[in-house]
Design a protein around this motif. Structure first.
Motif, mmCIF file in Angstrom:
data_model
loop_
_atom_site.group_PDB
_atom_site.id
_atom_site.type_symbol
_atom_site.label_atom_id
_atom_site.label_comp_id
_atom_site.label_asym_id
_atom_site.label_seq_id
_atom_site.Cartn_x
_atom_site.Cartn_y
_atom_site.Cartn_z
ATOM 1 N N UNK A 149 28.650 8.020 94.118
ATOM 2 C CA UNK A 149 28.672 9.316 93.438
ATOM 3 C C UNK A 149 28.231 9.251 91.981
ATOM 4 N N UNK A 150 28.220 8.058 91.406
ATOM 5 C CA UNK A 150 27.931 7.967 89.972
ATOM 6 C C UNK A 150 26.735 7.093 89.624
ATOM 7 N N UNK A 151 26.071 6.514 90.599
ATOM 8 C CA UNK A 151 24.914 5.670 90.324
ATOM 9 C C UNK A 151 23.649 6.521 90.335
ATOM 10 N N UNK A 152 22.879 6.406 89.286
ATOM 11 C CA UNK A 152 21.638 7.165 89.153
ATOM 12 C C UNK A 152 20.454 6.248 89.483
ATOM 13 N N UNK A 153 19.752 6.566 90.560
ATOM 14 C CA UNK A 153 18.618 5.753 91.006
ATOM 15 C C UNK A 153 17.270 6.332 90.573
ATOM 16 N N UNK A 154 17.271 7.285 89.669
ATOM 17 C CA UNK A 154 16.050 7.968 89.269
ATOM 18 C C UNK A 154 14.953 7.000 88.855
ATOM 19 N N UNK A 155 15.251 6.099 87.955
ATOM 20 C CA UNK A 155 14.224 5.175 87.457
ATOM 21 C C UNK A 155 13.748 4.224 88.544
ATOM 22 N N UNK A 156 14.646 3.806 89.424
ATOM 23 C CA UNK A 156 14.258 2.943 90.546
ATOM 24 C C UNK A 156 13.276 3.663 91.470
ATOM 25 N N UNK A 184 18.785 15.838 106.572
ATOM 26 C CA UNK A 184 19.191 17.076 107.222
ATOM 27 C C UNK A 184 19.414 18.166 106.194
ATOM 28 N N UNK A 185 18.972 19.375 106.500
ATOM 29 C CA UNK A 185 19.157 20.454 105.521
ATOM 30 C C UNK A 185 20.562 21.047 105.538
ATOM 31 N N UNK A 186 21.408 20.548 106.454
ATOM 32 C CA UNK A 186 22.812 20.973 106.470
ATOM 33 C C UNK A 186 23.739 19.780 106.235
ATOM 34 N N UNK A 187 23.251 18.810 105.478
ATOM 35 C CA UNK A 187 24.067 17.649 105.120
ATOM 36 C C UNK A 187 25.127 18.110 104.128
ATOM 37 N N UNK A 188 26.387 18.086 104.553
ATOM 38 C CA UNK A 188 27.491 18.546 103.709
ATOM 39 C C UNK A 188 28.070 17.425 102.858
ATOM 40 N N UNK A 189 27.628 16.193 103.095
ATOM 41 C CA UNK A 189 28.120 15.043 102.334
ATOM 42 C C UNK A 189 27.213 14.779 101.136
ATOM 43 N N UNK A 190 25.911 14.743 101.378
ATOM 44 C CA UNK A 190 24.914 14.545 100.328
ATOM 45 C C UNK A 190 23.929 15.716 100.422
ATOM 46 N N UNK A 191 24.161 16.763 99.669
ATOM 47 C CA UNK A 191 23.308 17.945 99.764
ATOM 48 C C UNK A 191 21.832 17.618 99.512
ATOM 49 N N UNK A 192 20.979 18.205 100.312
ATOM 50 C CA UNK A 192 19.547 17.914 100.261
ATOM 51 C C UNK A 192 18.927 18.251 98.902
ATOM 52 N N UNK A 196 20.056 17.990 95.926
ATOM 53 C CA UNK A 196 20.333 17.020 94.862
ATOM 54 C C UNK A 196 20.014 15.591 95.277
ATOM 55 N N UNK A 197 19.344 15.433 96.402
ATOM 56 C CA UNK A 197 19.038 14.076 96.856
ATOM 57 C C UNK A 197 17.604 13.981 97.369
ATOM 58 N N UNK A 198 17.369 14.304 98.606
ATOM 59 C CA UNK A 198 16.059 14.098 99.223
ATOM 60 C C UNK A 198 14.952 14.900 98.552
ATOM 61 N N UNK A 199 15.226 16.140 98.181
ATOM 62 C CA UNK A 199 14.182 16.943 97.542
ATOM 63 C C UNK A 199 13.781 16.351 96.198
ATOM 64 N N UNK A 200 14.752 15.849 95.464
ATOM 65 C CA UNK A 200 14.453 15.193 94.187
ATOM 66 C C UNK A 200 13.760 13.853 94.409
ATOM 67 N N UNK A 201 14.251 13.084 95.376
ATOM 68 C CA UNK A 201 13.650 11.777 95.661
ATOM 69 C C UNK A 201 12.189 11.928 96.064
ATOM 70 N N UNK A 202 11.891 12.940 96.856
ATOM 71 C CA UNK A 202 10.508 13.148 97.299
ATOM 72 C C UNK A 202 9.586 13.452 96.123
#
Length: 139
Positions: free
Chosen positions: A67-74, A87-95, A97-103
């Motif tokens: 929950x607190x590690x920022x992988x942005x630079x990696x 998954x667009x209904x991931x209730x644990x890791x909302x898309x 704040x994760x996959x859309x940003x990673x992409x």
């Protein structure tokens, strides 16, 4: 997600981690809390068992790590073909704040979004996931 969400997970882990794993698996992890979702007691039991087999301190500390590690630079350093599946209904890791940003951060990445997909696509969408992984590796 707000830090209070993760503080709540840590508190629940200390209070009764067995119950926490039952509740996560019965609800948001697999998406079984969604109306009409087919529920698998086997998946719930397997998740619960795996959680209890792990060390309590390890799983407790893991909450902070994920929950607190920022992988942005990696992610900005990736220079190989990368497939991002979420998954667009991931209730644990909302898309959002994760996959859309990673992409956006991983250049030339391929993003596949599973409509209605939960956090545990390897269980709930395994055939599609395997097909997508194989197709990506072969491309």
């Amino acid at each position: 997600m707000p830090k209070e969400v993760f503080d709540g997970l840590r508190a629940a882990s200390i209070k009764d981690r067995s119950q926490l794993y039952q509740e996560l698996a019965s609800g948001p992890f697999f998406g079984f809390n969604r109306e009409g979702a087919p529920k698998s007691q086997g998946m719930i039991d397997a998740f619960w068992m795996q959680g209890l087999m792990a060390g309590h301190k390890n799983t407790f500390d893991c909450i902070q790590a994920f929950s607190e590690t920022d992988f942005t630079e990696d992610l900005k350093k990736f220079d190989i073909p990368t497939l991002i599946i979420h998954g667009d209904d991931d209730q644990i890791v909302p898309i959002a704040t994760s996959a859309l940003l990673a992409a956006k951060l991983v250049k030339d990445s391929v993003l596949k979004i599973y409509e209605g997909g939960s956090h545990s696509l390897g269980d709930t969408s395994k055939d599609r996931l395997n097909d997508d992984l194989l197709a990506f590796v072969q491309s």
